[in-house]
Design a protein around this motif. Structure first.
Motif, PDB file in Angstrom:
ATOM      1  N   ALA A   1       0.830  -1.208   0.000  1.00 27.21           N
ATOM      2  CA  ALA A   1       0.000   0.000   0.000  1.00 27.21           C
ATOM      3  C   ALA A   1       0.865   1.259   0.000  1.00 27.21           C
ATOM      4  N   THR A   2       1.988   1.218   0.696  1.00 29.11           N
ATOM      5  CA  THR A   2       2.897   2.363   0.717  1.00 29.11           C
ATOM      6  C   THR A   2       3.477   2.608  -0.675  1.00 29.11           C
ATOM      7  N   VAL A   3       3.898   1.539  -1.331  1.00 30.51           N
ATOM      8  CA  VAL A   3       4.448   1.667  -2.686  1.00 30.51           C
ATOM      9  C   VAL A   3       3.379   2.176  -3.652  1.00 30.51           C
ATOM     10  N   ILE A   4       2.189   1.567  -3.600  1.00 35.32           N
ATOM     11  CA  ILE A   4       1.097   1.989  -4.490  1.00 35.32           C
ATOM     12  C   ILE A   4       0.722   3.454  -4.223  1.00 35.32           C
ATOM     13  N   GLY A   5       0.646   3.809  -2.952  1.00 36.35           N
ATOM     14  CA  GLY A   5       0.323   5.192  -2.596  1.00 36.35           C
ATOM     15  C   GLY A   5       1.368   6.168  -3.118  1.00 36.35           C
TER      16      GLY A   5
END
Length: 161
Positions: free
Chosen positions: A116-120
């Motif tokens: 989620a951090t990477v996608i965000g």
């Protein structure tokens, strides 16, 4: 200061403060506890991950926020929240499977928080109006990252006989 700079400053300062709190205050106390006792407060922190479902509420966040990304973030955290609750329940009743569930939870939960951090970041999540959801990535995500590391350390800890 740009929105990105503010976002990264808040994220970084939260990560540093939480890491210092963990190292200087929480970890020394958890060291003296059994693995079961030490895991429980760390897991409770993750039971509230369902708060990330708010990113899927159109009236709460920018309607332009990509719904596919919102669903990935929301359902990943919901899954992790349920796994944390199931693991807590297993620890509470001393189920044999409790530590296996703790491993499953922290692997799934870590993959989710990193993903989620990477996608965000790739989708410049900070550039959307997130409303109160702003505090999930700038405060709660650093807390989740630090506690996942602590959970792994607790699970690797040898029990005193």
């Amino acid at each position: 200061m740009s929105t990105f700079a503010i976002f990264m400053t808040q994220f970084s300062l939260s990560l540093i403060a939480i890491a210092l709190l963990a190292k200087g205050y929480l970890w020394p106390r958890l060291q003296n506890q059994s693995r079961q006792e030490a895991l429980m407060p760390l897991l409770f922190i993750h039971t509230f991950r369902s708060v990330a479902l708010g990113v899927m509420v159109p009236d709460l966040v920018d309607p332009a926020f990509p719904q596919g990304i919102a669903a990935t973030i929301g359902y990943g955290d919901l899954t992790s929240s349920v796994l944390a609750l199931v693991t807590l329940a297993a620890l509470t009743v001393n189920a044999r499977i409790a530590f296996l569930l703790a491993w499953v939870f922290t692997i799934v939960g870590s993959i989710d928080v990193i993903g989620a951090t990477v996608i965000g970041a790739q989708n410049e999540m900070y550039s959307f109006d997130l409303g109160p959801q702003w505090y999930v990535p700038t405060f709660y995500v650093p807390l989740l990252m630090v506690t996942h590391i602590m959970i792994v350390l607790v699970l690797l800890k040898k029990e005193k006989s």
